[in-house]
Design a protein around this motif. Structure first.
Motif, PDB file in Angstrom:
ATOM      1  N   GLY A  99       6.326 -18.805  -5.451  1.00  0.00           N
ATOM      2  CA  GLY A  99       7.065 -20.052  -5.607  1.00  0.00           C
ATOM      3  C   GLY A  99       8.447 -20.069  -5.011  1.00  0.00           C
ATOM      4  N   ALA A 100       8.773 -19.130  -4.131  1.00  0.00           N
ATOM      5  CA  ALA A 100      10.099 -19.095  -3.517  1.00  0.00           C
ATOM      6  C   ALA A 100      10.365 -20.351  -2.703  1.00  0.00           C
ATOM      7  N   LEU A 101      11.630 -20.740  -2.633  1.00  0.00           N
ATOM      8  CA  LEU A 101      12.066 -21.873  -1.804  1.00  0.00           C
ATOM      9  C   LEU A 101      12.222 -21.364  -0.375  1.00  0.00           C
ATOM     10  N   LEU A 102      11.101 -21.214   0.308  1.00  0.00           N
ATOM     11  CA  LEU A 102      11.063 -20.500   1.580  1.00  0.00           C
ATOM     12  C   LEU A 102      10.342 -21.308   2.644  1.00  0.00           C
ATOM     13  N   GLU A 131      -1.062 -31.855  -0.747  1.00  0.00           N
ATOM     14  CA  GLU A 131      -2.381 -31.548  -1.308  1.00  0.00           C
ATOM     15  C   GLU A 131      -2.930 -30.203  -0.848  1.00  0.00           C
ATOM     16  N   GLY A 132      -2.141 -29.442  -0.083  1.00  0.00           N
ATOM     17  CA  GLY A 132      -2.621 -28.164   0.411  1.00  0.00           C
ATOM     18  C   GLY A 132      -2.330 -27.022  -0.550  1.00  0.00           C
ATOM     19  N   ASP A 133      -2.413 -25.806  -0.021  1.00  0.00           N
ATOM     20  CA  ASP A 133      -2.178 -24.593  -0.795  1.00  0.00           C
ATOM     21  C   ASP A 133      -0.672 -24.353  -0.896  1.00  0.00           C
ATOM     22  N   LEU A 134      -0.120 -24.477  -2.089  1.00  0.00           N
ATOM     23  CA  LEU A 134       1.316 -24.292  -2.267  1.00  0.00           C
ATOM     24  C   LEU A 134       1.764 -22.898  -1.863  1.00  0.00           C
ATOM     25  N   ALA A 135       0.905 -21.904  -2.039  1.00  0.00           N
ATOM     26  CA  ALA A 135       1.271 -20.507  -1.758  1.00  0.00           C
ATOM     27  C   ALA A 135       1.480 -20.252  -0.279  1.00  0.00           C
ATOM     28  N   THR A 136       0.938 -21.089   0.585  1.00  0.00           N
ATOM     29  CA  THR A 136       1.123 -20.920   2.027  1.00  0.00           C
ATOM     30  C   THR A 136       1.770 -22.162   2.646  1.00  0.00           C
ATOM     31  N   SER A 137       2.476 -22.931   1.830  1.00  0.00           N
ATOM     32  CA  SER A 137       3.162 -24.118   2.344  1.00  0.00           C
ATOM     33  C   SER A 137       4.596 -23.770   2.725  1.00  0.00           C
ATOM     34  N   LEU A 174       7.134 -30.494   1.949  1.00  0.00           N
ATOM     35  CA  LEU A 174       6.232 -29.376   2.207  1.00  0.00           C
ATOM     36  C   LEU A 174       5.320 -29.694   3.382  1.00  0.00           C
ATOM     37  N   THR A 175       4.922 -28.640   4.086  1.00  0.00           N
ATOM     38  CA  THR A 175       3.941 -28.758   5.161  1.00  0.00           C
ATOM     39  C   THR A 175       3.155 -27.456   5.205  1.00  0.00           C
ATOM     40  N   PRO A 176       1.882 -27.487   5.608  1.00  0.00           N
ATOM     41  CA  PRO A 176       1.101 -26.242   5.612  1.00  0.00           C
ATOM     42  C   PRO A 176       1.523 -25.300   6.731  1.00  0.00           C
ATOM     43  N   LEU A 177       1.452 -24.013   6.441  1.00  0.00           N
ATOM     44  CA  LEU A 177       1.662 -23.001   7.471  1.00  0.00           C
ATOM     45  C   LEU A 177       0.496 -23.067   8.456  1.00  0.00           C
ATOM     46  N   PRO A 178       0.757 -23.196   9.762  1.00  0.00           N
ATOM     47  CA  PRO A 178      -0.349 -23.285  10.718  1.00  0.00           C
ATOM     48  C   PRO A 178      -1.250 -22.055  10.668  1.00  0.00           C
ATOM     49  N   SER A 227       5.456  -9.046  10.156  1.00  0.00           N
ATOM     50  CA  SER A 227       6.386  -8.720   9.070  1.00  0.00           C
ATOM     51  C   SER A 227       6.881  -9.984   8.383  1.00  0.00           C
ATOM     52  N   ASN A 228       7.119 -11.051   9.151  1.00  0.00           N
ATOM     53  CA  ASN A 228       7.521 -12.320   8.560  1.00  0.00           C
ATOM     54  C   ASN A 228       6.387 -12.919   7.729  1.00  0.00           C
ATOM     55  N   GLU A 229       5.160 -12.787   8.201  1.00  0.00           N
ATOM     56  CA  GLU A 229       4.021 -13.331   7.470  1.00  0.00           C
ATOM     57  C   GLU A 229       3.867 -12.630   6.120  1.00  0.00           C
ATOM     58  N   THR A 230       4.012 -11.303   6.123  1.00  0.00           N
ATOM     59  CA  THR A 230       3.921 -10.549   4.879  1.00  0.00           C
ATOM     60  C   THR A 230       5.028 -10.965   3.915  1.00  0.00           C
ATOM     61  N   PHE A 231       6.241 -11.061   4.435  1.00  0.00           N
ATOM     62  CA  PHE A 231       7.383 -11.471   3.621  1.00  0.00           C
ATOM     63  C   PHE A 231       7.169 -12.878   3.068  1.00  0.00           C
ATOM     64  N   PHE A 232       6.732 -13.791   3.942  1.00  0.00           N
ATOM     65  CA  PHE A 232       6.539 -15.178   3.542  1.00  0.00           C
ATOM     66  C   PHE A 232       5.499 -15.300   2.424  1.00  0.00           C
ATOM     67  N   LYS A 233       4.366 -14.662   2.597  1.00  0.00           N
ATOM     68  CA  LYS A 233       3.306 -14.781   1.600  1.00  0.00           C
ATOM     69  C   LYS A 233       3.687 -14.114   0.283  1.00  0.00           C
TER      70      LYS A 233
END
Length: 446
Positions: free
Chosen positions: A244-247, A316-322, A296-300, A232-238
């Motif tokens: 572009g949320a500050l999340l 340099e990673g994917d902003l959508a999953t950072s 920013l850091t990538p989501l593992p 549920s957190n993964e769905t919310f996060f993505k």
């Protein structure tokens, strides 16, 4: 989403059975200034709150005009609901509120065992309305009518995270920051549950938010009773971060559904956000969160280890999953937390004040260390330690604390007091005792 539906069903039952405290709903800690309380009976009107609820607020005594209110929201089930009765008495959370001239408010929903916590943790079921009424009524009682209008900093555990996230979706313009421990609002329907999905407004994307949960809540332990928390957190996060949320995400490496040591990251994180977001004067709009300091850091992926965050401009990673973090200092604390939950502290706590001896009763006052709270006190006589208070501080969920800790991150009952029985001083002798504070990082005050 079936695992999430199952999770929602078991939360109330598990927390009621395993984590109930002794104090009944009709025996909360007594209040007198600077504490205030209002209580509302259950309503039978459609759309109104079907459970009784009490709101307790602490107002910093030296504050003329409040700049905000920090809301500490318990989770689902009778046990967690009862633990909300002591939330406003938490010295560590009070230190955060004091620094930012905020009130500290803790609701206690009187949810009977075995009933549906969605009827309060979804704010659209009457708890939004009750909460805002309480701000008005508590503002009148405390002499701070601005309480009804100031920004909110929301912290919520489990169902409380669902509530805090729901309030973010409904009132993003009122929320300065939101910390969601083991619970998030839903953007999709849940099969078999009458839960209305939330709509994500654009304004919510600008509110700094943190998803925090235990690794045993479905991240590394796929068979846990709380295995639905990570999906549920993964769905919310993505959904949020993809727009572009500050999340951010902070996974507790040691826990399941209990809050553990999360306050040692939550409080500094909220401190950083409130420092930037709260308006200078009451009545002004919440300020935008500056982005020049963001990290920013990538989501593992596949449970790989977290990496250190870098400045947002260098990522340099994917902003959508950072993972978004507000500044370099919080990025360091975040890395410490996700590694072993041991967030470092190098500054000693404030010294106790008003040390007073009356017969054989030694009393004192103390403010908590903002970073690390209070673990215990040292009593000295003639420069030698004669006692520690408490003798053996306890906390089944993390670092030992003077006030103890319940499941939803609130002080244990009965509330701890700053009092100790000592040998009487000789007639005419000055008070021979001194008191020192020790924080949970082991640092000792003057």
């Amino acid at each position: 989403m079936k695992s999430l539906a199952a999770l929602i069903v078991v939360l109330a039952a598990m927390e009621t059975a395993a984590f109930a405290q002794n104090a009944p709903y009709d025996n909360p800690p007594a209040v007198e200034a600077p504490y205030y309380r209002v209580r509302y009976e259950a309503s039978s009107q459609p759309g109104k709150l079907i459970y009784p609820v009490a709101y307790t607020v602490w107002v910093p005594p030296a504050v003329d005009t409040l700049r905000g209110v920090i809301v500490h929201q318990h989770g689902c089930g009778e046990g967690s609901c009862k633990s909300g009765q002591t939330g406003a008495f938490d010295l560590h959370w009070q230190a955060l509120a004091q620094k930012h001239q905020c009130a500290l408010l803790s609701p206690a929903y009187e949810q009977p065992a075995g009933t549906d916590c969605q009827m309060w943790c979804d704010p659209r079921n009457g708890s939004d309305q009750a909460f805002q009424k309480a701000l008005v009524d508590l503002g009148k009682r405390s002499g701070h009518p601005e309480l009804a209008e100031v920004p909110w900093a929301l912290w919520g555990h489990s169902g409380g995270g669902h509530w805090a996230g729901g309030m973010l979706m409904l009132h993003p313009e009122r929320v300065a920051a939101a910390w969601l421990r083991s619970g998030v609002p839903l953007f999709e329907a849940v099969e078999g549950r009458n839960i209305q999905p939330h709509t994500l407004p654009d304004a919510a994307l600008a509110v700094p938010t943190m998803c925090n949960f235990g690794t045993k809540e479905g991240y590394t332990d796929k068979e846990s009773r709380f295995k639905g928390v990570w999906p549920s957190n993964e769905t919310f996060f993505k959904s949020m971060r993809g727009r572009g949320a500050l999340l951010g995400i902070a996974i507790d490496p040691l826990t399941s559904h209990e809050c553990g040591n999360s306050r040692y990251l939550a409080i500094p994180w909220l401190d950083a956000c409130l420092s930037e977001r709260l308006p200078e004067k009451s009545g002004q709009a919440i300020r935008p969160m500056p982005q020049q300091t963001a990290m920013l850091t990538p989501l593992p992926v596949d449970e790989a280890a977290f990496t250190a965050a870098v400045p947002a401009g260098d990522f340099e990673g994917d902003l959508a999953t950072s993972i978004w973090l507000p500044n370099p200092e919080i990025a360091i604390a975040w890395k410490q937390f996700v590694t072993d939950s041991n967030v470092a502290d190098v500054t000693p706590p404030p010294a106790p004040t008003n040390v007073h001896l009356d017969g054989d009763q030694l009393t004192w006052q103390a403010d908590a260390d903002l970073e690390s709270g209070i673990a215990h006190f040292i009593i000295e006589r003639d420069g030698k330690t004669v006692a520690t208070v408490p003798e053996k501080p306890k906390n089944p969920f993390g670092r030992p604390l003077f006030q103890g800790l319940q499941y939803s991150d609130t002080p244990a009952v009965p509330l701890a007091t700053m009092r100790w029985t000592v040998e009487k001083a000789e007639p005419g002798q000055e008070n021979p005792y001194r008191v020192r504070t020790v924080n949970t990082a082991g640092l000792v005050s003057q």
